[in-house]
Design a protein around this motif. Structure first.
Motif, PDB file in Angstrom:
ATOM      1  N   GLY A  78     -35.868  32.081 -33.211  1.00  0.00           N
ATOM      2  CA  GLY A  78     -34.418  31.971 -33.339  1.00  0.00           C
ATOM      3  C   GLY A  78     -33.708  32.278 -32.033  1.00  0.00           C
ATOM      4  N   ILE A  79     -34.182  33.278 -31.301  1.00  0.00           N
ATOM      5  CA  ILE A  79     -33.580  33.607 -30.008  1.00  0.00           C
ATOM      6  C   ILE A  79     -33.767  32.456 -29.032  1.00  0.00           C
ATOM      7  CG2 ILE A  79     -33.747  35.129 -27.999  1.00  0.00           C
ATOM      8  CD1 ILE A  79     -34.534  37.383 -29.947  1.00  0.00           C
ATOM      9  N   ALA A  80     -34.981  31.907 -28.997  1.00  0.00           N
ATOM     10  CA  ALA A  80     -35.270  30.811 -28.070  1.00  0.00           C
ATOM     11  C   ALA A  80     -34.427  29.574 -28.361  1.00  0.00           C
ATOM     12  CB  ALA A  80     -36.757  30.451 -28.142  1.00  0.00           C
ATOM     13  N   GLY A  81     -33.987  29.430 -29.610  1.00  0.00           N
ATOM     14  CA  GLY A  81     -33.202  28.263 -29.987  1.00  0.00           C
ATOM     15  C   GLY A  81     -31.753  28.322 -29.575  1.00  0.00           C
ATOM     16  N   GLY A  82     -31.299  29.458 -29.048  1.00  0.00           N
ATOM     17  CA  GLY A  82     -29.906  29.572 -28.628  1.00  0.00           C
ATOM     18  C   GLY A  82     -29.651  28.854 -27.323  1.00  0.00           C
ATOM     19  N   PRO A  83     -28.395  28.554 -27.011  1.00  0.00           N
ATOM     20  CA  PRO A  83     -28.054  27.855 -25.767  1.00  0.00           C
ATOM     21  C   PRO A  83     -28.588  28.564 -24.529  1.00  0.00           C
ATOM     22  CG  PRO A  83     -26.150  27.949 -27.217  1.00  0.00           C
ATOM     23  CD  PRO A  83     -27.201  28.813 -27.844  1.00  0.00           C
ATOM     24  N   LEU A  84     -28.555  29.895 -24.526  1.00  0.00           N
ATOM     25  CA  LEU A  84     -29.025  30.661 -23.377  1.00  0.00           C
ATOM     26  C   LEU A  84     -30.425  31.220 -23.587  1.00  0.00           C
ATOM     27  CD1 LEU A  84     -25.716  32.621 -22.645  1.00  0.00           C
ATOM     28  CD2 LEU A  84     -26.590  30.617 -21.433  1.00  0.00           C
ATOM     29  N   GLU A  92     -22.169  39.835 -21.813  1.00  0.00           N
ATOM     30  CA  GLU A  92     -21.029  39.136 -22.398  1.00  0.00           C
ATOM     31  C   GLU A  92     -21.559  38.061 -23.330  1.00  0.00           C
ATOM     32  OE1 GLU A  92     -16.858  36.927 -21.113  1.00  0.00           O
ATOM     33  OE2 GLU A  92     -18.368  37.383 -19.592  1.00  0.00           O
ATOM     34  N   GLY A  93     -21.399  38.274 -24.616  1.00  0.00           N
ATOM     35  CA  GLY A  93     -21.913  37.328 -25.595  1.00  0.00           C
ATOM     36  C   GLY A  93     -20.833  36.406 -26.111  1.00  0.00           C
ATOM     37  N   THR A  94     -21.260  35.251 -26.572  1.00  0.00           N
ATOM     38  CA  THR A  94     -20.307  34.346 -27.207  1.00  0.00           C
ATOM     39  C   THR A  94     -19.869  34.900 -28.556  1.00  0.00           C
ATOM     40  OG1 THR A  94     -22.160  33.089 -28.154  1.00  0.00           O
ATOM     41  CG2 THR A  94     -21.268  32.314 -26.065  1.00  0.00           C
ATOM     42  N   ARG A  95     -20.674  35.823 -29.103  1.00  0.00           N
ATOM     43  CA  ARG A  95     -20.301  36.513 -30.331  1.00  0.00           C
ATOM     44  C   ARG A  95     -20.601  37.996 -30.190  1.00  0.00           C
ATOM     45  NH1 ARG A  95     -23.773  34.676 -34.694  1.00  0.00           N
ATOM     46  NH2 ARG A  95     -25.182  33.905 -33.065  1.00  0.00           N
ATOM     47  N   LYS A  96     -19.784  38.809 -30.830  1.00  0.00           N
ATOM     48  CA  LYS A  96     -19.975  40.261 -30.852  1.00  0.00           C
ATOM     49  C   LYS A  96     -20.125  40.680 -32.313  1.00  0.00           C
ATOM     50  CE  LYS A  96     -17.256  41.260 -26.683  1.00  0.00           C
ATOM     51  NZ  LYS A  96     -17.140  39.850 -26.250  1.00  0.00           N
ATOM     52  N   VAL A  97     -21.275  41.231 -32.661  1.00  0.00           N
ATOM     53  CA  VAL A  97     -21.589  41.540 -34.059  1.00  0.00           C
ATOM     54  C   VAL A  97     -22.071  42.982 -34.188  1.00  0.00           C
ATOM     55  CG1 VAL A  97     -23.047  40.955 -36.036  1.00  0.00           C
ATOM     56  CG2 VAL A  97     -22.186  39.136 -34.551  1.00  0.00           C
ATOM     57  N   VAL A  98     -21.539  43.664 -35.192  1.00  0.00           N
ATOM     58  CA  VAL A  98     -22.021  44.997 -35.556  1.00  0.00           C
ATOM     59  C   VAL A  98     -22.705  44.889 -36.914  1.00  0.00           C
ATOM     60  CG1 VAL A  98     -21.372  47.353 -36.163  1.00  0.00           C
ATOM     61  CG2 VAL A  98     -20.231  46.207 -34.254  1.00  0.00           C
ATOM     62  N   ASP A  99     -23.895  45.439 -36.996  1.00  0.00           N
ATOM     63  CA  ASP A  99     -24.714  45.402 -38.212  1.00  0.00           C
ATOM     64  C   ASP A  99     -24.846  46.843 -38.717  1.00  0.00           C
ATOM     65  OD1 ASP A  99     -26.796  45.356 -40.055  1.00  0.00           O
ATOM     66  OD2 ASP A  99     -27.947  43.856 -38.951  1.00  0.00           O
ATOM     67  N   ILE A 100     -24.086  47.177 -39.759  1.00  0.00           N
ATOM     68  CA  ILE A 100     -24.093  48.548 -40.284  1.00  0.00           C
ATOM     69  C   ILE A 100     -24.971  48.629 -41.528  1.00  0.00           C
ATOM     70  CG2 ILE A 100     -22.698  50.376 -41.333  1.00  0.00           C
ATOM     71  CD1 ILE A 100     -20.435  49.616 -39.569  1.00  0.00           C
ATOM     72  N   SER A 101     -26.016  49.460 -41.464  1.00  0.00           N
ATOM     73  CA  SER A 101     -26.874  49.657 -42.632  1.00  0.00           C
ATOM     74  C   SER A 101     -26.662  51.065 -43.166  1.00  0.00           C
ATOM     75  CB  SER A 101     -28.351  49.448 -42.271  1.00  0.00           C
ATOM     76  OG  SER A 101     -28.794  50.421 -41.349  1.00  0.00           O
ATOM     77  N   GLY A 102     -26.681  51.186 -44.486  1.00  0.00           N
ATOM     78  CA  GLY A 102     -26.488  52.496 -45.081  1.00  0.00           C
ATOM     79  C   GLY A 102     -26.725  52.478 -46.574  1.00  0.00           C
ATOM     80  N   THR A 105     -27.727  30.251 -33.807  1.00  0.00           N
ATOM     81  CA  THR A 105     -26.671  29.702 -32.963  1.00  0.00           C
ATOM     82  C   THR A 105     -25.538  29.127 -33.782  1.00  0.00           C
ATOM     83  OG1 THR A 105     -28.347  29.148 -31.329  1.00  0.00           O
ATOM     84  CG2 THR A 105     -26.197  28.101 -31.090  1.00  0.00           C
ATOM     85  N   ALA A 106     -25.901  28.304 -34.737  1.00  0.00           N
ATOM     86  CA  ALA A 106     -24.887  27.703 -35.606  1.00  0.00           C
ATOM     87  C   ALA A 106     -25.369  27.854 -37.037  1.00  0.00           C
ATOM     88  CB  ALA A 106     -24.674  26.228 -35.260  1.00  0.00           C
ATOM     89  N   PRO A 107     -25.284  29.074 -37.558  1.00  0.00           N
ATOM     90  CA  PRO A 107     -25.840  29.317 -38.891  1.00  0.00           C
ATOM     91  C   PRO A 107     -25.142  28.477 -39.944  1.00  0.00           C
ATOM     92  CG  PRO A 107     -24.458  31.149 -38.182  1.00  0.00           C
ATOM     93  CD  PRO A 107     -24.615  30.243 -37.005  1.00  0.00           C
ATOM     94  N   PRO A 108     -25.928  27.856 -40.821  1.00  0.00           N
ATOM     95  CA  PRO A 108     -25.300  27.096 -41.901  1.00  0.00           C
ATOM     96  C   PRO A 108     -24.545  28.043 -42.820  1.00  0.00           C
ATOM     97  CG  PRO A 108     -27.645  27.366 -42.315  1.00  0.00           C
ATOM     98  CD  PRO A 108     -27.390  27.886 -40.933  1.00  0.00           C
ATOM     99  N   PRO A 109     -23.534  27.556 -43.479  1.00  0.00           N
ATOM    100  CA  PRO A 109     -22.789  28.437 -44.396  1.00  0.00           C
ATOM    101  C   PRO A 109     -23.744  29.065 -45.407  1.00  0.00           C
ATOM    102  CG  PRO A 109     -21.660  26.335 -44.111  1.00  0.00           C
ATOM    103  CD  PRO A 109     -23.004  26.189 -43.457  1.00  0.00           C
ATOM    104  N   GLY A 110     -23.723  30.357 -45.483  1.00  0.00           N
ATOM    105  CA  GLY A 110     -24.605  31.061 -46.401  1.00  0.00           C
ATOM    106  C   GLY A 110     -23.793  31.864 -47.382  1.00  0.00           C
ATOM    107  N   PRO A 111     -24.465  32.476 -48.339  1.00  0.00           N
ATOM    108  CA  PRO A 111     -23.739  33.285 -49.324  1.00  0.00           C
ATOM    109  C   PRO A 111     -23.113  34.504 -48.682  1.00  0.00           C
ATOM    110  CG  PRO A 111     -26.106  33.588 -49.556  1.00  0.00           C
ATOM    111  CD  PRO A 111     -25.908  32.482 -48.587  1.00  0.00           C
ATOM    112  N   LEU A 112     -22.006  34.936 -49.224  1.00  0.00           N
ATOM    113  CA  LEU A 112     -21.357  36.139 -48.729  1.00  0.00           C
ATOM    114  C   LEU A 112     -22.254  37.358 -48.927  1.00  0.00           C
ATOM    115  CD1 LEU A 112     -18.697  37.435 -47.638  1.00  0.00           C
ATOM    116  CD2 LEU A 112     -18.033  37.795 -50.036  1.00  0.00           C
ATOM    117  N   VAL A 113     -23.002  37.340 -50.017  1.00  0.00           N
ATOM    118  CA  VAL A 113     -23.919  38.442 -50.327  1.00  0.00           C
ATOM    119  C   VAL A 113     -25.315  37.879 -50.587  1.00  0.00           C
ATOM    120  CG1 VAL A 113     -24.422  40.352 -51.880  1.00  0.00           C
ATOM    121  CG2 VAL A 113     -22.033  39.788 -51.341  1.00  0.00           C
TER     122      VAL A 113
END
Length: 250
Positions: free
Chosen positions: A71-77, A144-154, A237-245
């Protein structure tokens, strides 16, 4: 003119007295990546030693998964930046993995090994707002990413620090996407009586931003499966629309 003359001495003295002008060093260029991903891991008292170990093993296993590397290799960069910290009380956050560029199997393995060796510590309260605030301050540090994401687990509802809604609003205003990984404890603690279901809470109060989603682990034994699926979806890179949960089972 003689060196010892008053005029000469005045010229030398003036030169020595002149202030030293320091020019600022040029700003370091930010390295472009496909995504800046912050992983925030709950280590409050509701997470026992065995459950904490399952979390760390799950994150390490995710970065050893060939599907994630693909998945990482498939990104533009073809590269992402990742950092990981643990959190508990509103003022307790511990950075365990500083910003790391992951651009293939070798760098992903290095990150996994850092997680294997990271200290395991447990604290008391659960401050999701504190985790959000700390995470938001980590961006812009070399990448500097094209997206900034925080993944909170708890595995619990916030009970320390400022209101979660305020912290989330501040993060969203900075263009940060908040995703969640809620771990449903198969043995609920007495203090959870009367509280809303954790998956509903994370869905309604924690996640937010374009494309945000919630992964639910049905017990800590499902954590590894959940975190693998979650990070792979996040780095697409361009995730298909997925379920909210989404839900993961052991």
């Amino acid at each position: 003119m003689r060196i010892g003359s008053p005029t000469r001495r005045g010229l030398i003295g003036g030169a020595l007295a002149a202030p030293l002008i320091l020019r600022p060093a040029p700003a370091r260029a930010m390295e472009p990546v496909d995504i800046e991903l912050v992983l925030a891991v709950d280590v409050s008292r509701s997470v026992d030693e065995e459950e904490q170990e399952l979390q760390f093993r799950g994150y390490a296993a995710a970065f050893r998964d060939p599907r994630l590397i693909e998945g990482i290799a498939g990104g533009p960069l073809g590269q992402i930046a990742v950092t990981l910290f643990t959190w508990s009380d509103w003022h307790i956050q511990e950075l365990l993995v500083p910003w790391t560029r992951v651009d293939g199997a070798a760098t992903a393995e290095g990150l996994a090994q850092a997680l294997d060796a990271a200290p395991r510590r447990t604290w008391l309260y659960t401050s999701i707002s504190g985790a959000m605030d700390y995470a938001a301050g980590l961006f812009g540090q070399g990448y500097e990413g094209t997206r900034k994401v925080v993944d909170i687990s708890g595995d619990g509802i916030s009970n320390s620090g400022r209101p979660v809604a305020e912290a989330r609003s501040d993060a969203l205003a900075k263009g940060i996407v908040m995703n969640g990984l809620a771990v449903l404890d198969r043995s609920p603690q007495p203090w959870t009586a009367g509280m809303p279901p954790l998956d509903d809470y994370y869905r309604d109060e924690v996640i937010g931003g374009p494309g945000a989603f919630l992964m639910v682990a049905e017990g800590f034994n499902a954590f590894e499966t959940a975190v693998k699926r979650k990070i792979i979806r996040e780095i697409a890179t361009a995730p298909p629309p997925g379920p909210l949960v989404e839900r993961a089972y052991a």
